[in-house]
Design an enzyme around this catalytic site. Structure first.
Site, PDB file in Angstrom:
ATOM      1  N   GLN A  10       0.818  -1.206  -0.090  1.00  0.00           N
ATOM      2  CA  GLN A  10      -0.034  -0.105   0.271  1.00  0.00           C
ATOM      3  C   GLN A  10       0.509   1.186   0.014  1.00  0.00           C
ATOM      4  O   GLN A  10       0.237   2.274  -0.125  1.00  0.00           O
ATOM      5  CB  GLN A  10      -1.214   0.052   1.238  1.00  0.00           C
ATOM      6  CG  GLN A  10      -2.029  -1.189   1.076  1.00  0.00           C
ATOM      7  CD  GLN A  10      -2.946  -1.108   2.304  1.00  0.00           C
ATOM      8  OE1 GLN A  10      -3.099  -0.254   3.008  1.00  0.00           O
ATOM      9  NE2 GLN A  10      -3.780  -2.359   2.325  1.00  0.00           N
ATOM     10  N   TYR A  36      -1.472 -10.021   2.969  1.00  0.00           N
ATOM     11  CA  TYR A  36      -2.616 -10.832   2.278  1.00  0.00           C
ATOM     12  C   TYR A  36      -2.864 -10.837   0.661  1.00  0.00           C
ATOM     13  O   TYR A  36      -3.574 -11.253   0.210  1.00  0.00           O
ATOM     14  CB  TYR A  36      -3.720 -10.450   2.855  1.00  0.00           C
ATOM     15  CG  TYR A  36      -4.162  -8.894   2.885  1.00  0.00           C
ATOM     16  CD1 TYR A  36      -4.823  -8.574   1.533  1.00  0.00           C
ATOM     17  CD2 TYR A  36      -3.783  -7.821   3.908  1.00  0.00           C
ATOM     18  CE1 TYR A  36      -5.111  -7.022   1.411  1.00  0.00           C
ATOM     19  CE2 TYR A  36      -4.211  -6.605   3.846  1.00  0.00           C
ATOM     20  CZ  TYR A  36      -4.875  -6.194   2.399  1.00  0.00           C
ATOM     21  OH  TYR A  36      -5.025  -4.787   2.277  1.00  0.00           O
ATOM     22  N   HIS A  38      -5.773  -2.559  15.676  1.00  0.00           N
ATOM     23  CA  HIS A  38      -6.740  -1.485  15.797  1.00  0.00           C
ATOM     24  C   HIS A  38      -7.574  -1.291  17.091  1.00  0.00           C
ATOM     25  O   HIS A  38      -7.415  -0.678  18.006  1.00  0.00           O
ATOM     26  CB  HIS A  38      -7.670  -1.385  14.549  1.00  0.00           C
ATOM     27  CG  HIS A  38      -6.979  -1.222  13.298  1.00  0.00           C
ATOM     28  ND1 HIS A  38      -6.179  -0.287  13.225  1.00  0.00           N
ATOM     29  CD2 HIS A  38      -7.089  -2.154  12.306  1.00  0.00           C
ATOM     30  CE1 HIS A  38      -5.668  -0.413  12.136  1.00  0.00           C
ATOM     31  NE2 HIS A  38      -6.179  -1.614  11.317  1.00  0.00           N
ATOM     32  N   ASP A  54       0.848   0.219   8.973  1.00  0.00           N
ATOM     33  CA  ASP A  54      -0.444  -0.036   8.484  1.00  0.00           C
ATOM     34  C   ASP A  54      -0.331   0.260   6.835  1.00  0.00           C
ATOM     35  O   ASP A  54       0.264  -0.438   6.019  1.00  0.00           O
ATOM     36  CB  ASP A  54      -1.783   0.432   9.148  1.00  0.00           C
ATOM     37  CG  ASP A  54      -2.873  -0.314   8.808  1.00  0.00           C
ATOM     38  OD1 ASP A  54      -2.866  -1.008   7.885  1.00  0.00           O
ATOM     39  OD2 ASP A  54      -4.209   0.174   9.157  1.00  0.00           O
TER      40      ASP A  54
END
Length: 454
Positions: free
Chosen positions: A62, A122, A270, A321
């Site tokens: 990401q 993932y 989280h 994250d």
């Protein structure tokens, strides 16, 4: 043996002067002495020495997506709209992209003071959801990036099978993530073989979330993997709470604590939306809360109840994250400021004997070691010699000593005063830059230019 000498260092028993750290050939600390003088065979390092910190939650791919979702569409923008944009981006990545982006993220982590990372991985399959010949192809790319940069790695292959709490089929956007139990077992075994080649690494499991894994699958996975770290996303979004209540009659954290024996090897990522009772029960398990304040702020998730969690002796660390920004300092700062904004009061985490900066830093170092299940987070015999060094001549740190060094770094600096970083006793950051940055950055640039053209 290597000997490193620091004028000032934060040890397990507090701040100490004139510290000599002896490192074995395999990168482990075998001796720490304070009140010493540098000898002829000692490498004298200018600056304030701190233990490296584990980044306890990352999705490195990401990083290539950072900055692409800051325009509002025709509907309210939130986590779920962001997720659809992320699914579109991930469809274009090839294995070489995954490795290049991960290496860039790892370089930035190391330069900021993260010396190891829990990669919640993932992204497993090809663009149409087809497994690679080696189902762990993309896991091996993450391992290769860790080997290139030197970062410690706890690889967490993710089991992802469903699109909701009712066990429904995955959506098309999730096809690159999905495994059945047999495929996951093969993927995990191959990924474990890859991680075993690293100087410091480990493997665990990551059931993605309660909406992606059924009770039966979770029970099976825990039975198959009886050791190693276990990480799970939980209670990040209010919609997630509502959907869990609708299907199970329980809130996510309540459900997990009631049905699974949570212990120290768990990291609940989280856990933003908890009741007071859930917060107390979670804190007493000994598990770690994996907080990602920058991402949680960027996605509009909410504020973790840290002050209540601390009253229950809860343990917490920080992770990058979504990697929209990579900065240990800013994760800690954002976490602390979120508590101040909510409570409209200052220094919510400080104690009578430790400043806010020191409490935050030491908590993150200890929890990072626990959540990654790696010997890191301390300048002490038996730990890996991962040491970050702050430049004492940085304008923000001039005239600061002890805890105020940490406070000035976390709360007052506008740029990073991290001047050097040692991984396993080997210097990999010099004058603020990773020694391999040029090649890693060049590969990253090529990937980003190609993706822009798609």
């Amino acid at each position: 043996m290597t000997r490193l000498y620091f004028d000032r260092a934060l040890l397990q028993d507090g701040w100490r002067d004139q510290v000599t750290v002896t490192v074995s050939g395999d990168g482990q600390i075998v001796g720490v002495e304070s009140g010493t003088a540098p000898s002829a065979d000692t490498d004298r390092v200018k600056g304030v020495a701190l233990p490296g910190v584990g980044n306890l939650h990352s999705h490195t791919f990401q990083r290539g997506f950072a900055g692409l979702t800051e325009r509002r569409g025709v509907e309210d923008d939130h986590f779920w709209t962001w997720r659809e944009a992320m699914y579109n981006f991930v469809g274009h990545l090839v294995p070489e992209d995954v490795e290049a982006v991960a290496a860039m993220a790892f370089v930035e982590m190391i330069e900021s003071g993260f010396t190891a990372v829990a990669e919640f991985h993932y992204l497993h399959h090809g663009a149409e959801g087809q497994p690679y010949g080696d189902p762990a192809e993309l896991s091996r790319r993450i391992v290769a990036a860790a080997a290139t940069t030197g970062i410690g790695l706890t690889l967490l292959p993710v089991f992802y099978a469903h699109s909701g709490f009712d066990g429904g089929p995955p959506t098309p956007g999730q096809r690159r993530f999905v495994c059945d139990l047999d495929l996951f077992a093969r993927l995990h075994a191959s990924a474990g073989d890859a991680v075993s080649t690293l100087p410091i690494g480990g493997i665990g499991i990551a059931p993605h979330s309660l909406r992606a894994v059924t009770m039966e699958e979770l029970t099976y996975l825990l039975g198959l993997h009886g050791s190693g770290a276990v990480h799970i996303h939980i209670a990040e979004q209010e919609r997630e709470i509502a959907e869990c209540l609708a299907v199970t009659g329980e809130r996510p954290v309540d459900w997990l604590l009631s049905h699974i024996a949570i212990d120290r090897r768990w990291c609940l990522v989280h856990a933003t939306h908890m009741t007071e009772d859930e917060t107390r029960r979670f804190g007493r398990t000994g598990a770690v809360a994996g907080l990602c304040p920058i991402t949680e702020s960027n996605l509009g998730d909410g504020i973790f109840p840290l002050t209540s969690f601390l009253r229950a002796d809860g343990r917490y660390g920080v992770g990058s994250d979504s990697n929209v920004q990579i900065s240990l300092r800013d994760e800690l700062r954002t976490l602390c400021y979120s508590q101040r904004l909510r409570d409209r009061a200052r220094n919510r985490v400080a104690t009578p004997h430790r400043s806010s900066g020191r409490v935050l830093f030491e908590a993150a170092a200890a929890a990072g070691a626990q959540a990654l299940s790696l010997p890191i987070g301390a300048i002490a015999p038996g730990a890996r010699a991962d040491i970050i060094v702050l430049d004492p001549d940085d304008p923000t740190l001039v005239g600061r000593d002890g805890d105020t060094v940490l406070d000035a770094w976390i709360f007052a600096s506008t740029h990073s005063p991290v001047s050097e970083v040692y991984l396993g006793g080997r210097r990999v950051v010099e004058r603020g830059r990773h020694i391999g940055r040029a090649a890693v950055e060049a590969a990253f640039r090529r990937v980003m230019h190609r993706l822009r053209a798609i």
